[in-house]
Motif scaffolding. Structure first.
Motif, PDB file in Angstrom:
ATOM      1  N   ALA A   1       0.770  -1.030   0.306  1.00  0.00           N
ATOM      2  CA  ALA A   1      -0.612  -0.384  -0.333  1.00  0.00           C
ATOM      3  C   ALA A   1       0.977   1.628  -0.093  1.00  0.00           C
ATOM      4  N   LYS A   2       2.217   1.070   0.516  1.00  0.00           N
ATOM      5  CA  LYS A   2       2.974   2.504   0.851  1.00  0.00           C
ATOM      6  C   LYS A   2       3.563   2.849  -0.617  1.00  0.00           C
ATOM      7  N   THR A   3       3.853   1.824  -1.045  1.00  0.00           N
ATOM      8  CA  THR A   3       4.275   1.486  -2.660  1.00  0.00           C
ATOM      9  C   THR A   3       4.049   1.704  -3.782  1.00  0.00           C
ATOM     10  N   GLN A   4       4.546   2.892  -4.827  1.00  0.00           N
ATOM     11  CA  GLN A   4       4.376   3.947  -5.337  1.00  0.00           C
ATOM     12  C   GLN A   4       4.472   3.094  -6.401  1.00  0.00           C
ATOM     13  N   LYS A   5       2.755   2.965  -7.642  1.00  0.00           N
ATOM     14  CA  LYS A   5       2.974   1.824  -8.710  1.00  0.00           C
ATOM     15  C   LYS A   5       3.605   2.901  -9.628  1.00  0.00           C
ATOM     16  N   ASN A   6       4.653   2.529 -10.284  1.00  0.00           N
ATOM     17  CA  ASN A   6       5.692   2.970 -11.216  1.00  0.00           C
ATOM     18  C   ASN A   6       6.843   1.677 -11.826  1.00  0.00           C
ATOM     19  N   LYS A   7       7.107   2.711 -12.736  1.00  0.00           N
ATOM     20  CA  LYS A   7       8.163   0.224 -13.743  1.00  0.00           C
ATOM     21  C   LYS A   7       9.293   0.591 -12.642  1.00  0.00           C
TER      22      LYS A   7
ATOM     23  N   TYR B   1       8.884  -4.367 -10.493  1.00  0.00           N
ATOM     24  CA  TYR B   1       9.971  -5.986 -10.266  1.00  0.00           C
ATOM     25  C   TYR B   1       9.633  -6.130  -8.048  1.00  0.00           C
ATOM     26  N   HIS B   2       9.454  -5.087  -7.716  1.00  0.00           N
ATOM     27  CA  HIS B   2       9.562  -5.186  -6.229  1.00  0.00           C
ATOM     28  C   HIS B   2       8.154  -5.587  -5.893  1.00  0.00           C
ATOM     29  N   LEU B   3       6.701  -4.764  -6.441  1.00  0.00           N
ATOM     30  CA  LEU B   3       5.497  -5.005  -6.503  1.00  0.00           C
ATOM     31  C   LEU B   3       5.431  -6.753  -6.635  1.00  0.00           C
ATOM     32  N   GLY B   4       6.149  -7.188  -7.910  1.00  0.00           N
ATOM     33  CA  GLY B   4       5.656  -8.442  -8.100  1.00  0.00           C
ATOM     34  C   GLY B   4       6.034  -9.334  -7.167  1.00  0.00           C
TER      35      GLY B   4
END
Length: 370
Positions: free
Chosen positions: A15-21, A25-28
């Motif tokens: 939730a804290k991690t911004q979604k961008n390019k 990889y981190h979100l994945g």
């Protein structure tokens, strides 16, 4: 730290991690970790008490099973009362239904089992209320009927979908055509039949590494997301059709009702005022993909009183599937069949076992020697 705490920690980080390019990889990787922990949580809960619960072990009867899922006081019990001959206690307060109550809808000569389940509360997937039992019944159903209060529909729909997704139930989604086969050597080999835009090789390898799969052969027959890849690796997802039923339409404007009625996989009703119930039955029939096939003997009129009911999920619509419903032994002496109706190019059409039948077709089976 327990599994639940680890899950919450990862959810907070996502939730804290911004979604961008840069963070893709981190979100994945976080999604893969979350999926693994949820699977561990599910396995752990199976060993706990109350795996099924009183009133939830209902024998599967009829041509299809429909599970009504919704928050308390959305009108599920009233719907069961007006759609079936079963009496389920209903009242204007929460948690009237405490166990699973079955009934039957009779429509187009088919017998459809309808289950009134206790209201789901937030956190059901992790065991709050009787959520696990309710969700287990949803997994075994041919159709989930998500009952929503029209005034709170979108909020309830989002929360229920999240609860179901967290335990591996995918609503109105096709199963991804992804094969992941672990090998002994050679690293990760990736073959895709279409151009990929949603995942690159690095993302796929990162996810596989979370599962300690450093040597594998991946085949993708479509352009899929990281979530769909994780689902394929987990291999325990349930892909279930869902009909969204907005109840209590008498409490909102006609314009709001019209807007809701146009949404995909949706119908609108008022169980209290008995509005839209026949259309609801038709939508259930349509989403279940049921097909009636009438049979006839040579030289006789077709029997229109007791059709065979075929479903895509239980053997398909083939002549072979129809014969199996009558008696498997008929396949031994099968010669050919004659079909009248929508599936026939001309009436009658001489067909074999693989011919696909359509709704309200008439079928005549010919045995060897006839």
């Amino acid at each position: 730290m327990g599994i639940t705490e680890k899950i919450n920690e990862i959810k907070d980080e996502m939730a804290k991690t911004q979604k961008n390019k840069a963070t893709n990889y981190h979100l994945g990787t976080l999604k893969a970790k979350l999926a693994k922990l949820r699977s561990m949580q599910t396995e752990e809960s199976k060993g706990g008490k109350g795996a099924e619960g009183e009133g939830f072990e209902v024998e599967k009867l009829g041509h299809a099973r429909i599970a009504m899922i919704g928050f308390p006081s959305v009108g599920k019990s009233t719907m069961l009362n007006v759609l079936t001959e079963t009496e389920s206690l209903s009242a204007a307060y929460e948690f009237t239904t405490l166990t699973c109550i079955p009934g039957f809808i009779y429509h187009n000569e088919a017998k459809l089992q309808l289950l009134d389940l206790p209201g789901i509360i937030e956190g059901a997937a992790s065991g709050k209320g009787r959520g696990r039992q309710v969700i287990a019944v949803g997994k075994s159903s041919d159709l989930i009927m998500m009952v929503l209060d029209t005034q709170k529909g979108e909020e309830q729909k989002a929360k229920l979908t999240l609860e179901l997704e967290s335990v591996g139930i995918r609503l109105n989604q096709p199963k991804p055509l992804i094969t992941v086969k672990q090998t002994n050597k050679g690293g990760v080999m990736i073959n895709c039949t279409v151009k990929r835009t949603k995942m690159d090789d690095k993302m796929i390898k990162n996810v596989l590494a979370e599962y300690k799969m450093h040597n594998a052969h991946v085949v993708m027959r479509g352009d899929y997301t990281v979530d769909e890849l994780i689902d394929s690796i987990e291999g325990n997802r349930h892909y279930v059709k869902c009909l969204y039923v907005y109840n209590k339409i008498d409490t909102v404007s006609i314009e709001d009702v019209d807007q809701l009625a146009r949404l995909p996989n949706t119908t609108v009703i008022s169980s209290g005022m008995k509005l839209g119930l026949e259309l609801l039955k038709e939508r259930i029939w349509e989403m279940l993909g049921l097909v009636r096939v009438y049979t006839k003997k040579k030289g006789s009129q077709p029997d229109l009183s007791d059709p065979l009911i075929l479903t895509k999920g239980r053997g398909g619509y083939s002549v072979k599937a129809a014969i199996k419903q009558i008696h498997k032994g008929l396949l031994t002496n099968f010669k050919c069949a004659y079909v009248w109706g929508k599936s026939a190019k001309h009436s009658p059409q001489k067909v074999g076992l693989i011919h696909e039948l359509a709704d309200e077709d008439v079928l005549q089976i010919m045995k060897k020697g006839n």
